[in-house]
Design an enzyme around this catalytic site. Sequence first.
Site, PDB file in Angstrom:
ATOM      1  N   SER A  28     -11.907   5.126   9.504  1.00 54.93           N
ATOM      2  CA  SER A  28     -11.539   6.110   8.501  1.00 54.93           C
ATOM      3  C   SER A  28     -12.079   7.567   8.829  1.00 54.93           C
ATOM      4  O   SER A  28     -12.358   8.239   9.709  1.00 54.93           O
ATOM      5  CB  SER A  28     -11.489   5.481   7.249  1.00 54.93           C
ATOM      6  OG  SER A  28     -10.768   6.568   6.227  1.00 54.93           O
TER       7      SER A  28
ATOM      8  N   HIS B 108      -4.551   0.770   4.269  1.00 53.24           N
ATOM      9  CA  HIS B 108      -5.909   1.312   4.732  1.00 53.24           C
ATOM     10  C   HIS B 108      -7.126   0.454   4.425  1.00 53.24           C
ATOM     11  O   HIS B 108      -8.024   0.885   5.032  1.00 53.24           O
ATOM     12  CB  HIS B 108      -6.170   2.759   3.824  1.00 53.24           C
ATOM     13  CG  HIS B 108      -7.043   3.639   4.258  1.00 53.24           C
ATOM     14  ND1 HIS B 108      -6.718   4.292   5.573  1.00 53.24           N
ATOM     15  CD2 HIS B 108      -8.171   4.110   4.048  1.00 53.24           C
ATOM     16  CE1 HIS B 108      -7.978   4.964   5.763  1.00 53.24           C
ATOM     17  NE2 HIS B 108      -8.662   4.895   4.788  1.00 53.24           N
TER      18      HIS B 108
ATOM     19  N   ASP C  67      -0.202   2.165   6.079  1.00 55.65           N
ATOM     20  CA  ASP C  67      -1.254   2.728   5.360  1.00 55.65           C
ATOM     21  C   ASP C  67      -0.707   3.931   4.422  1.00 55.65           C
ATOM     22  O   ASP C  67      -0.170   4.810   4.761  1.00 55.65           O
ATOM     23  CB  ASP C  67      -2.280   3.375   6.611  1.00 55.65           C
ATOM     24  CG  ASP C  67      -3.640   3.822   6.113  1.00 55.65           C
ATOM     25  OD1 ASP C  67      -3.695   4.485   4.964  1.00 55.65           O
ATOM     26  OD2 ASP C  67      -4.668   3.856   6.787  1.00 55.65           O
TER      27      ASP C  67
END
Length: 371
Positions: free
Chosen positions: A150, A244, A215
Amino acid sequence: MGTATSSMAAKFAFFPPNPPSYAVSADQSSGKMEMMISDVIQRRDNVDILKLNTKKGNEIVAMYVKNPSASLTLLYSHGNAADIGQMYHIFSELSLHLNVNLMGYDYSGYGQSSGKPSEQDTYADIEAVHKCLEETYGVKQEDTILYGQSVGSGPTLELAVRLPHLRAVVLHSAILSGLRVMYPVKRTFWFDIYKNIDKIPLIDCPVLVIHGTDDEVVDISHGKQLWELCKEKYEPLWLKGGNHCNLELYPEYLRHLRKFISAIEKLPPRLSPTPTTTELEVEKSRPSTEQKEKGRASTGQREKSRLSTDSRRGSTDRREKSRKSIDRNVKARNSTDLSERARNSFDRFGDMVRSVGLCNVDCLKQAAAEV
């Protein structure tokens, strides 16, 4: 306007856990740094807790997990809303399951690291960690894999473009840029942060991209575009239904990572900045992770032939490794160190990830919606 927008983007990007999930102190007898999680001191002979100084003047906390049988080292930059106290057991399990040494660290302002988080500080943070790997543990960049999750994809790619001999890169739920998470802009603005879209074409080593199809924070289009822009692609992992925060819960996650690292181990060290096309490259027309392991497109390169031969020759070895892995789990269950080593199964690994409840940049879209 640009300065205000830049500050706004930076504010959205960083959400360190408050309070931190751990504390650190020095053992009075040995002087060795120790980590305390939920009032329990974590003691493992193969884990070092470190404090490192960055060129920005901050002191950051890192942990190094040693695997005596490993030939490669994973430098892991975690996602947002997490610190290494939450990642402690996960890092230990990844080191074991992937057969790698693993270095994880907290960004400035995260956990017990001093300072405040910013884009430039995270760049200084990962630089200090990499320097520690080289100078303290003797890890060469050609034996290093950078892993960015991320927001962690930002410092990961910033360091990757400066390491010409790097072995490989893993991008997990990565972002094209900070601004692109919030707005579907078509070009890069100077005030944007983590301009991964502009850096990924400069990476010469093999790149694995992992992203969930559902996501809700960083759309899968980010992962797919990053993969398309890679010079040396490895078969991506598009986890169907993954969001996510939960990709580690999927059995395919560990399987695909182990397959990638096994392939990387077979390659010769990257002693030249100029890459050689290898079997790691896959056809763009076949990006799905549901494809079966068919022969990849021929490249005519010596490395492909070597990998192909090793693949056939290594089938018995892989079965043996699998058998050894099972034996290791059995031994762990029978050892006196049961409380520390009982996490070897994939199910237990998934339980740990689920209990941590890691969520990385959920606040990005929420904050953007409030502006």
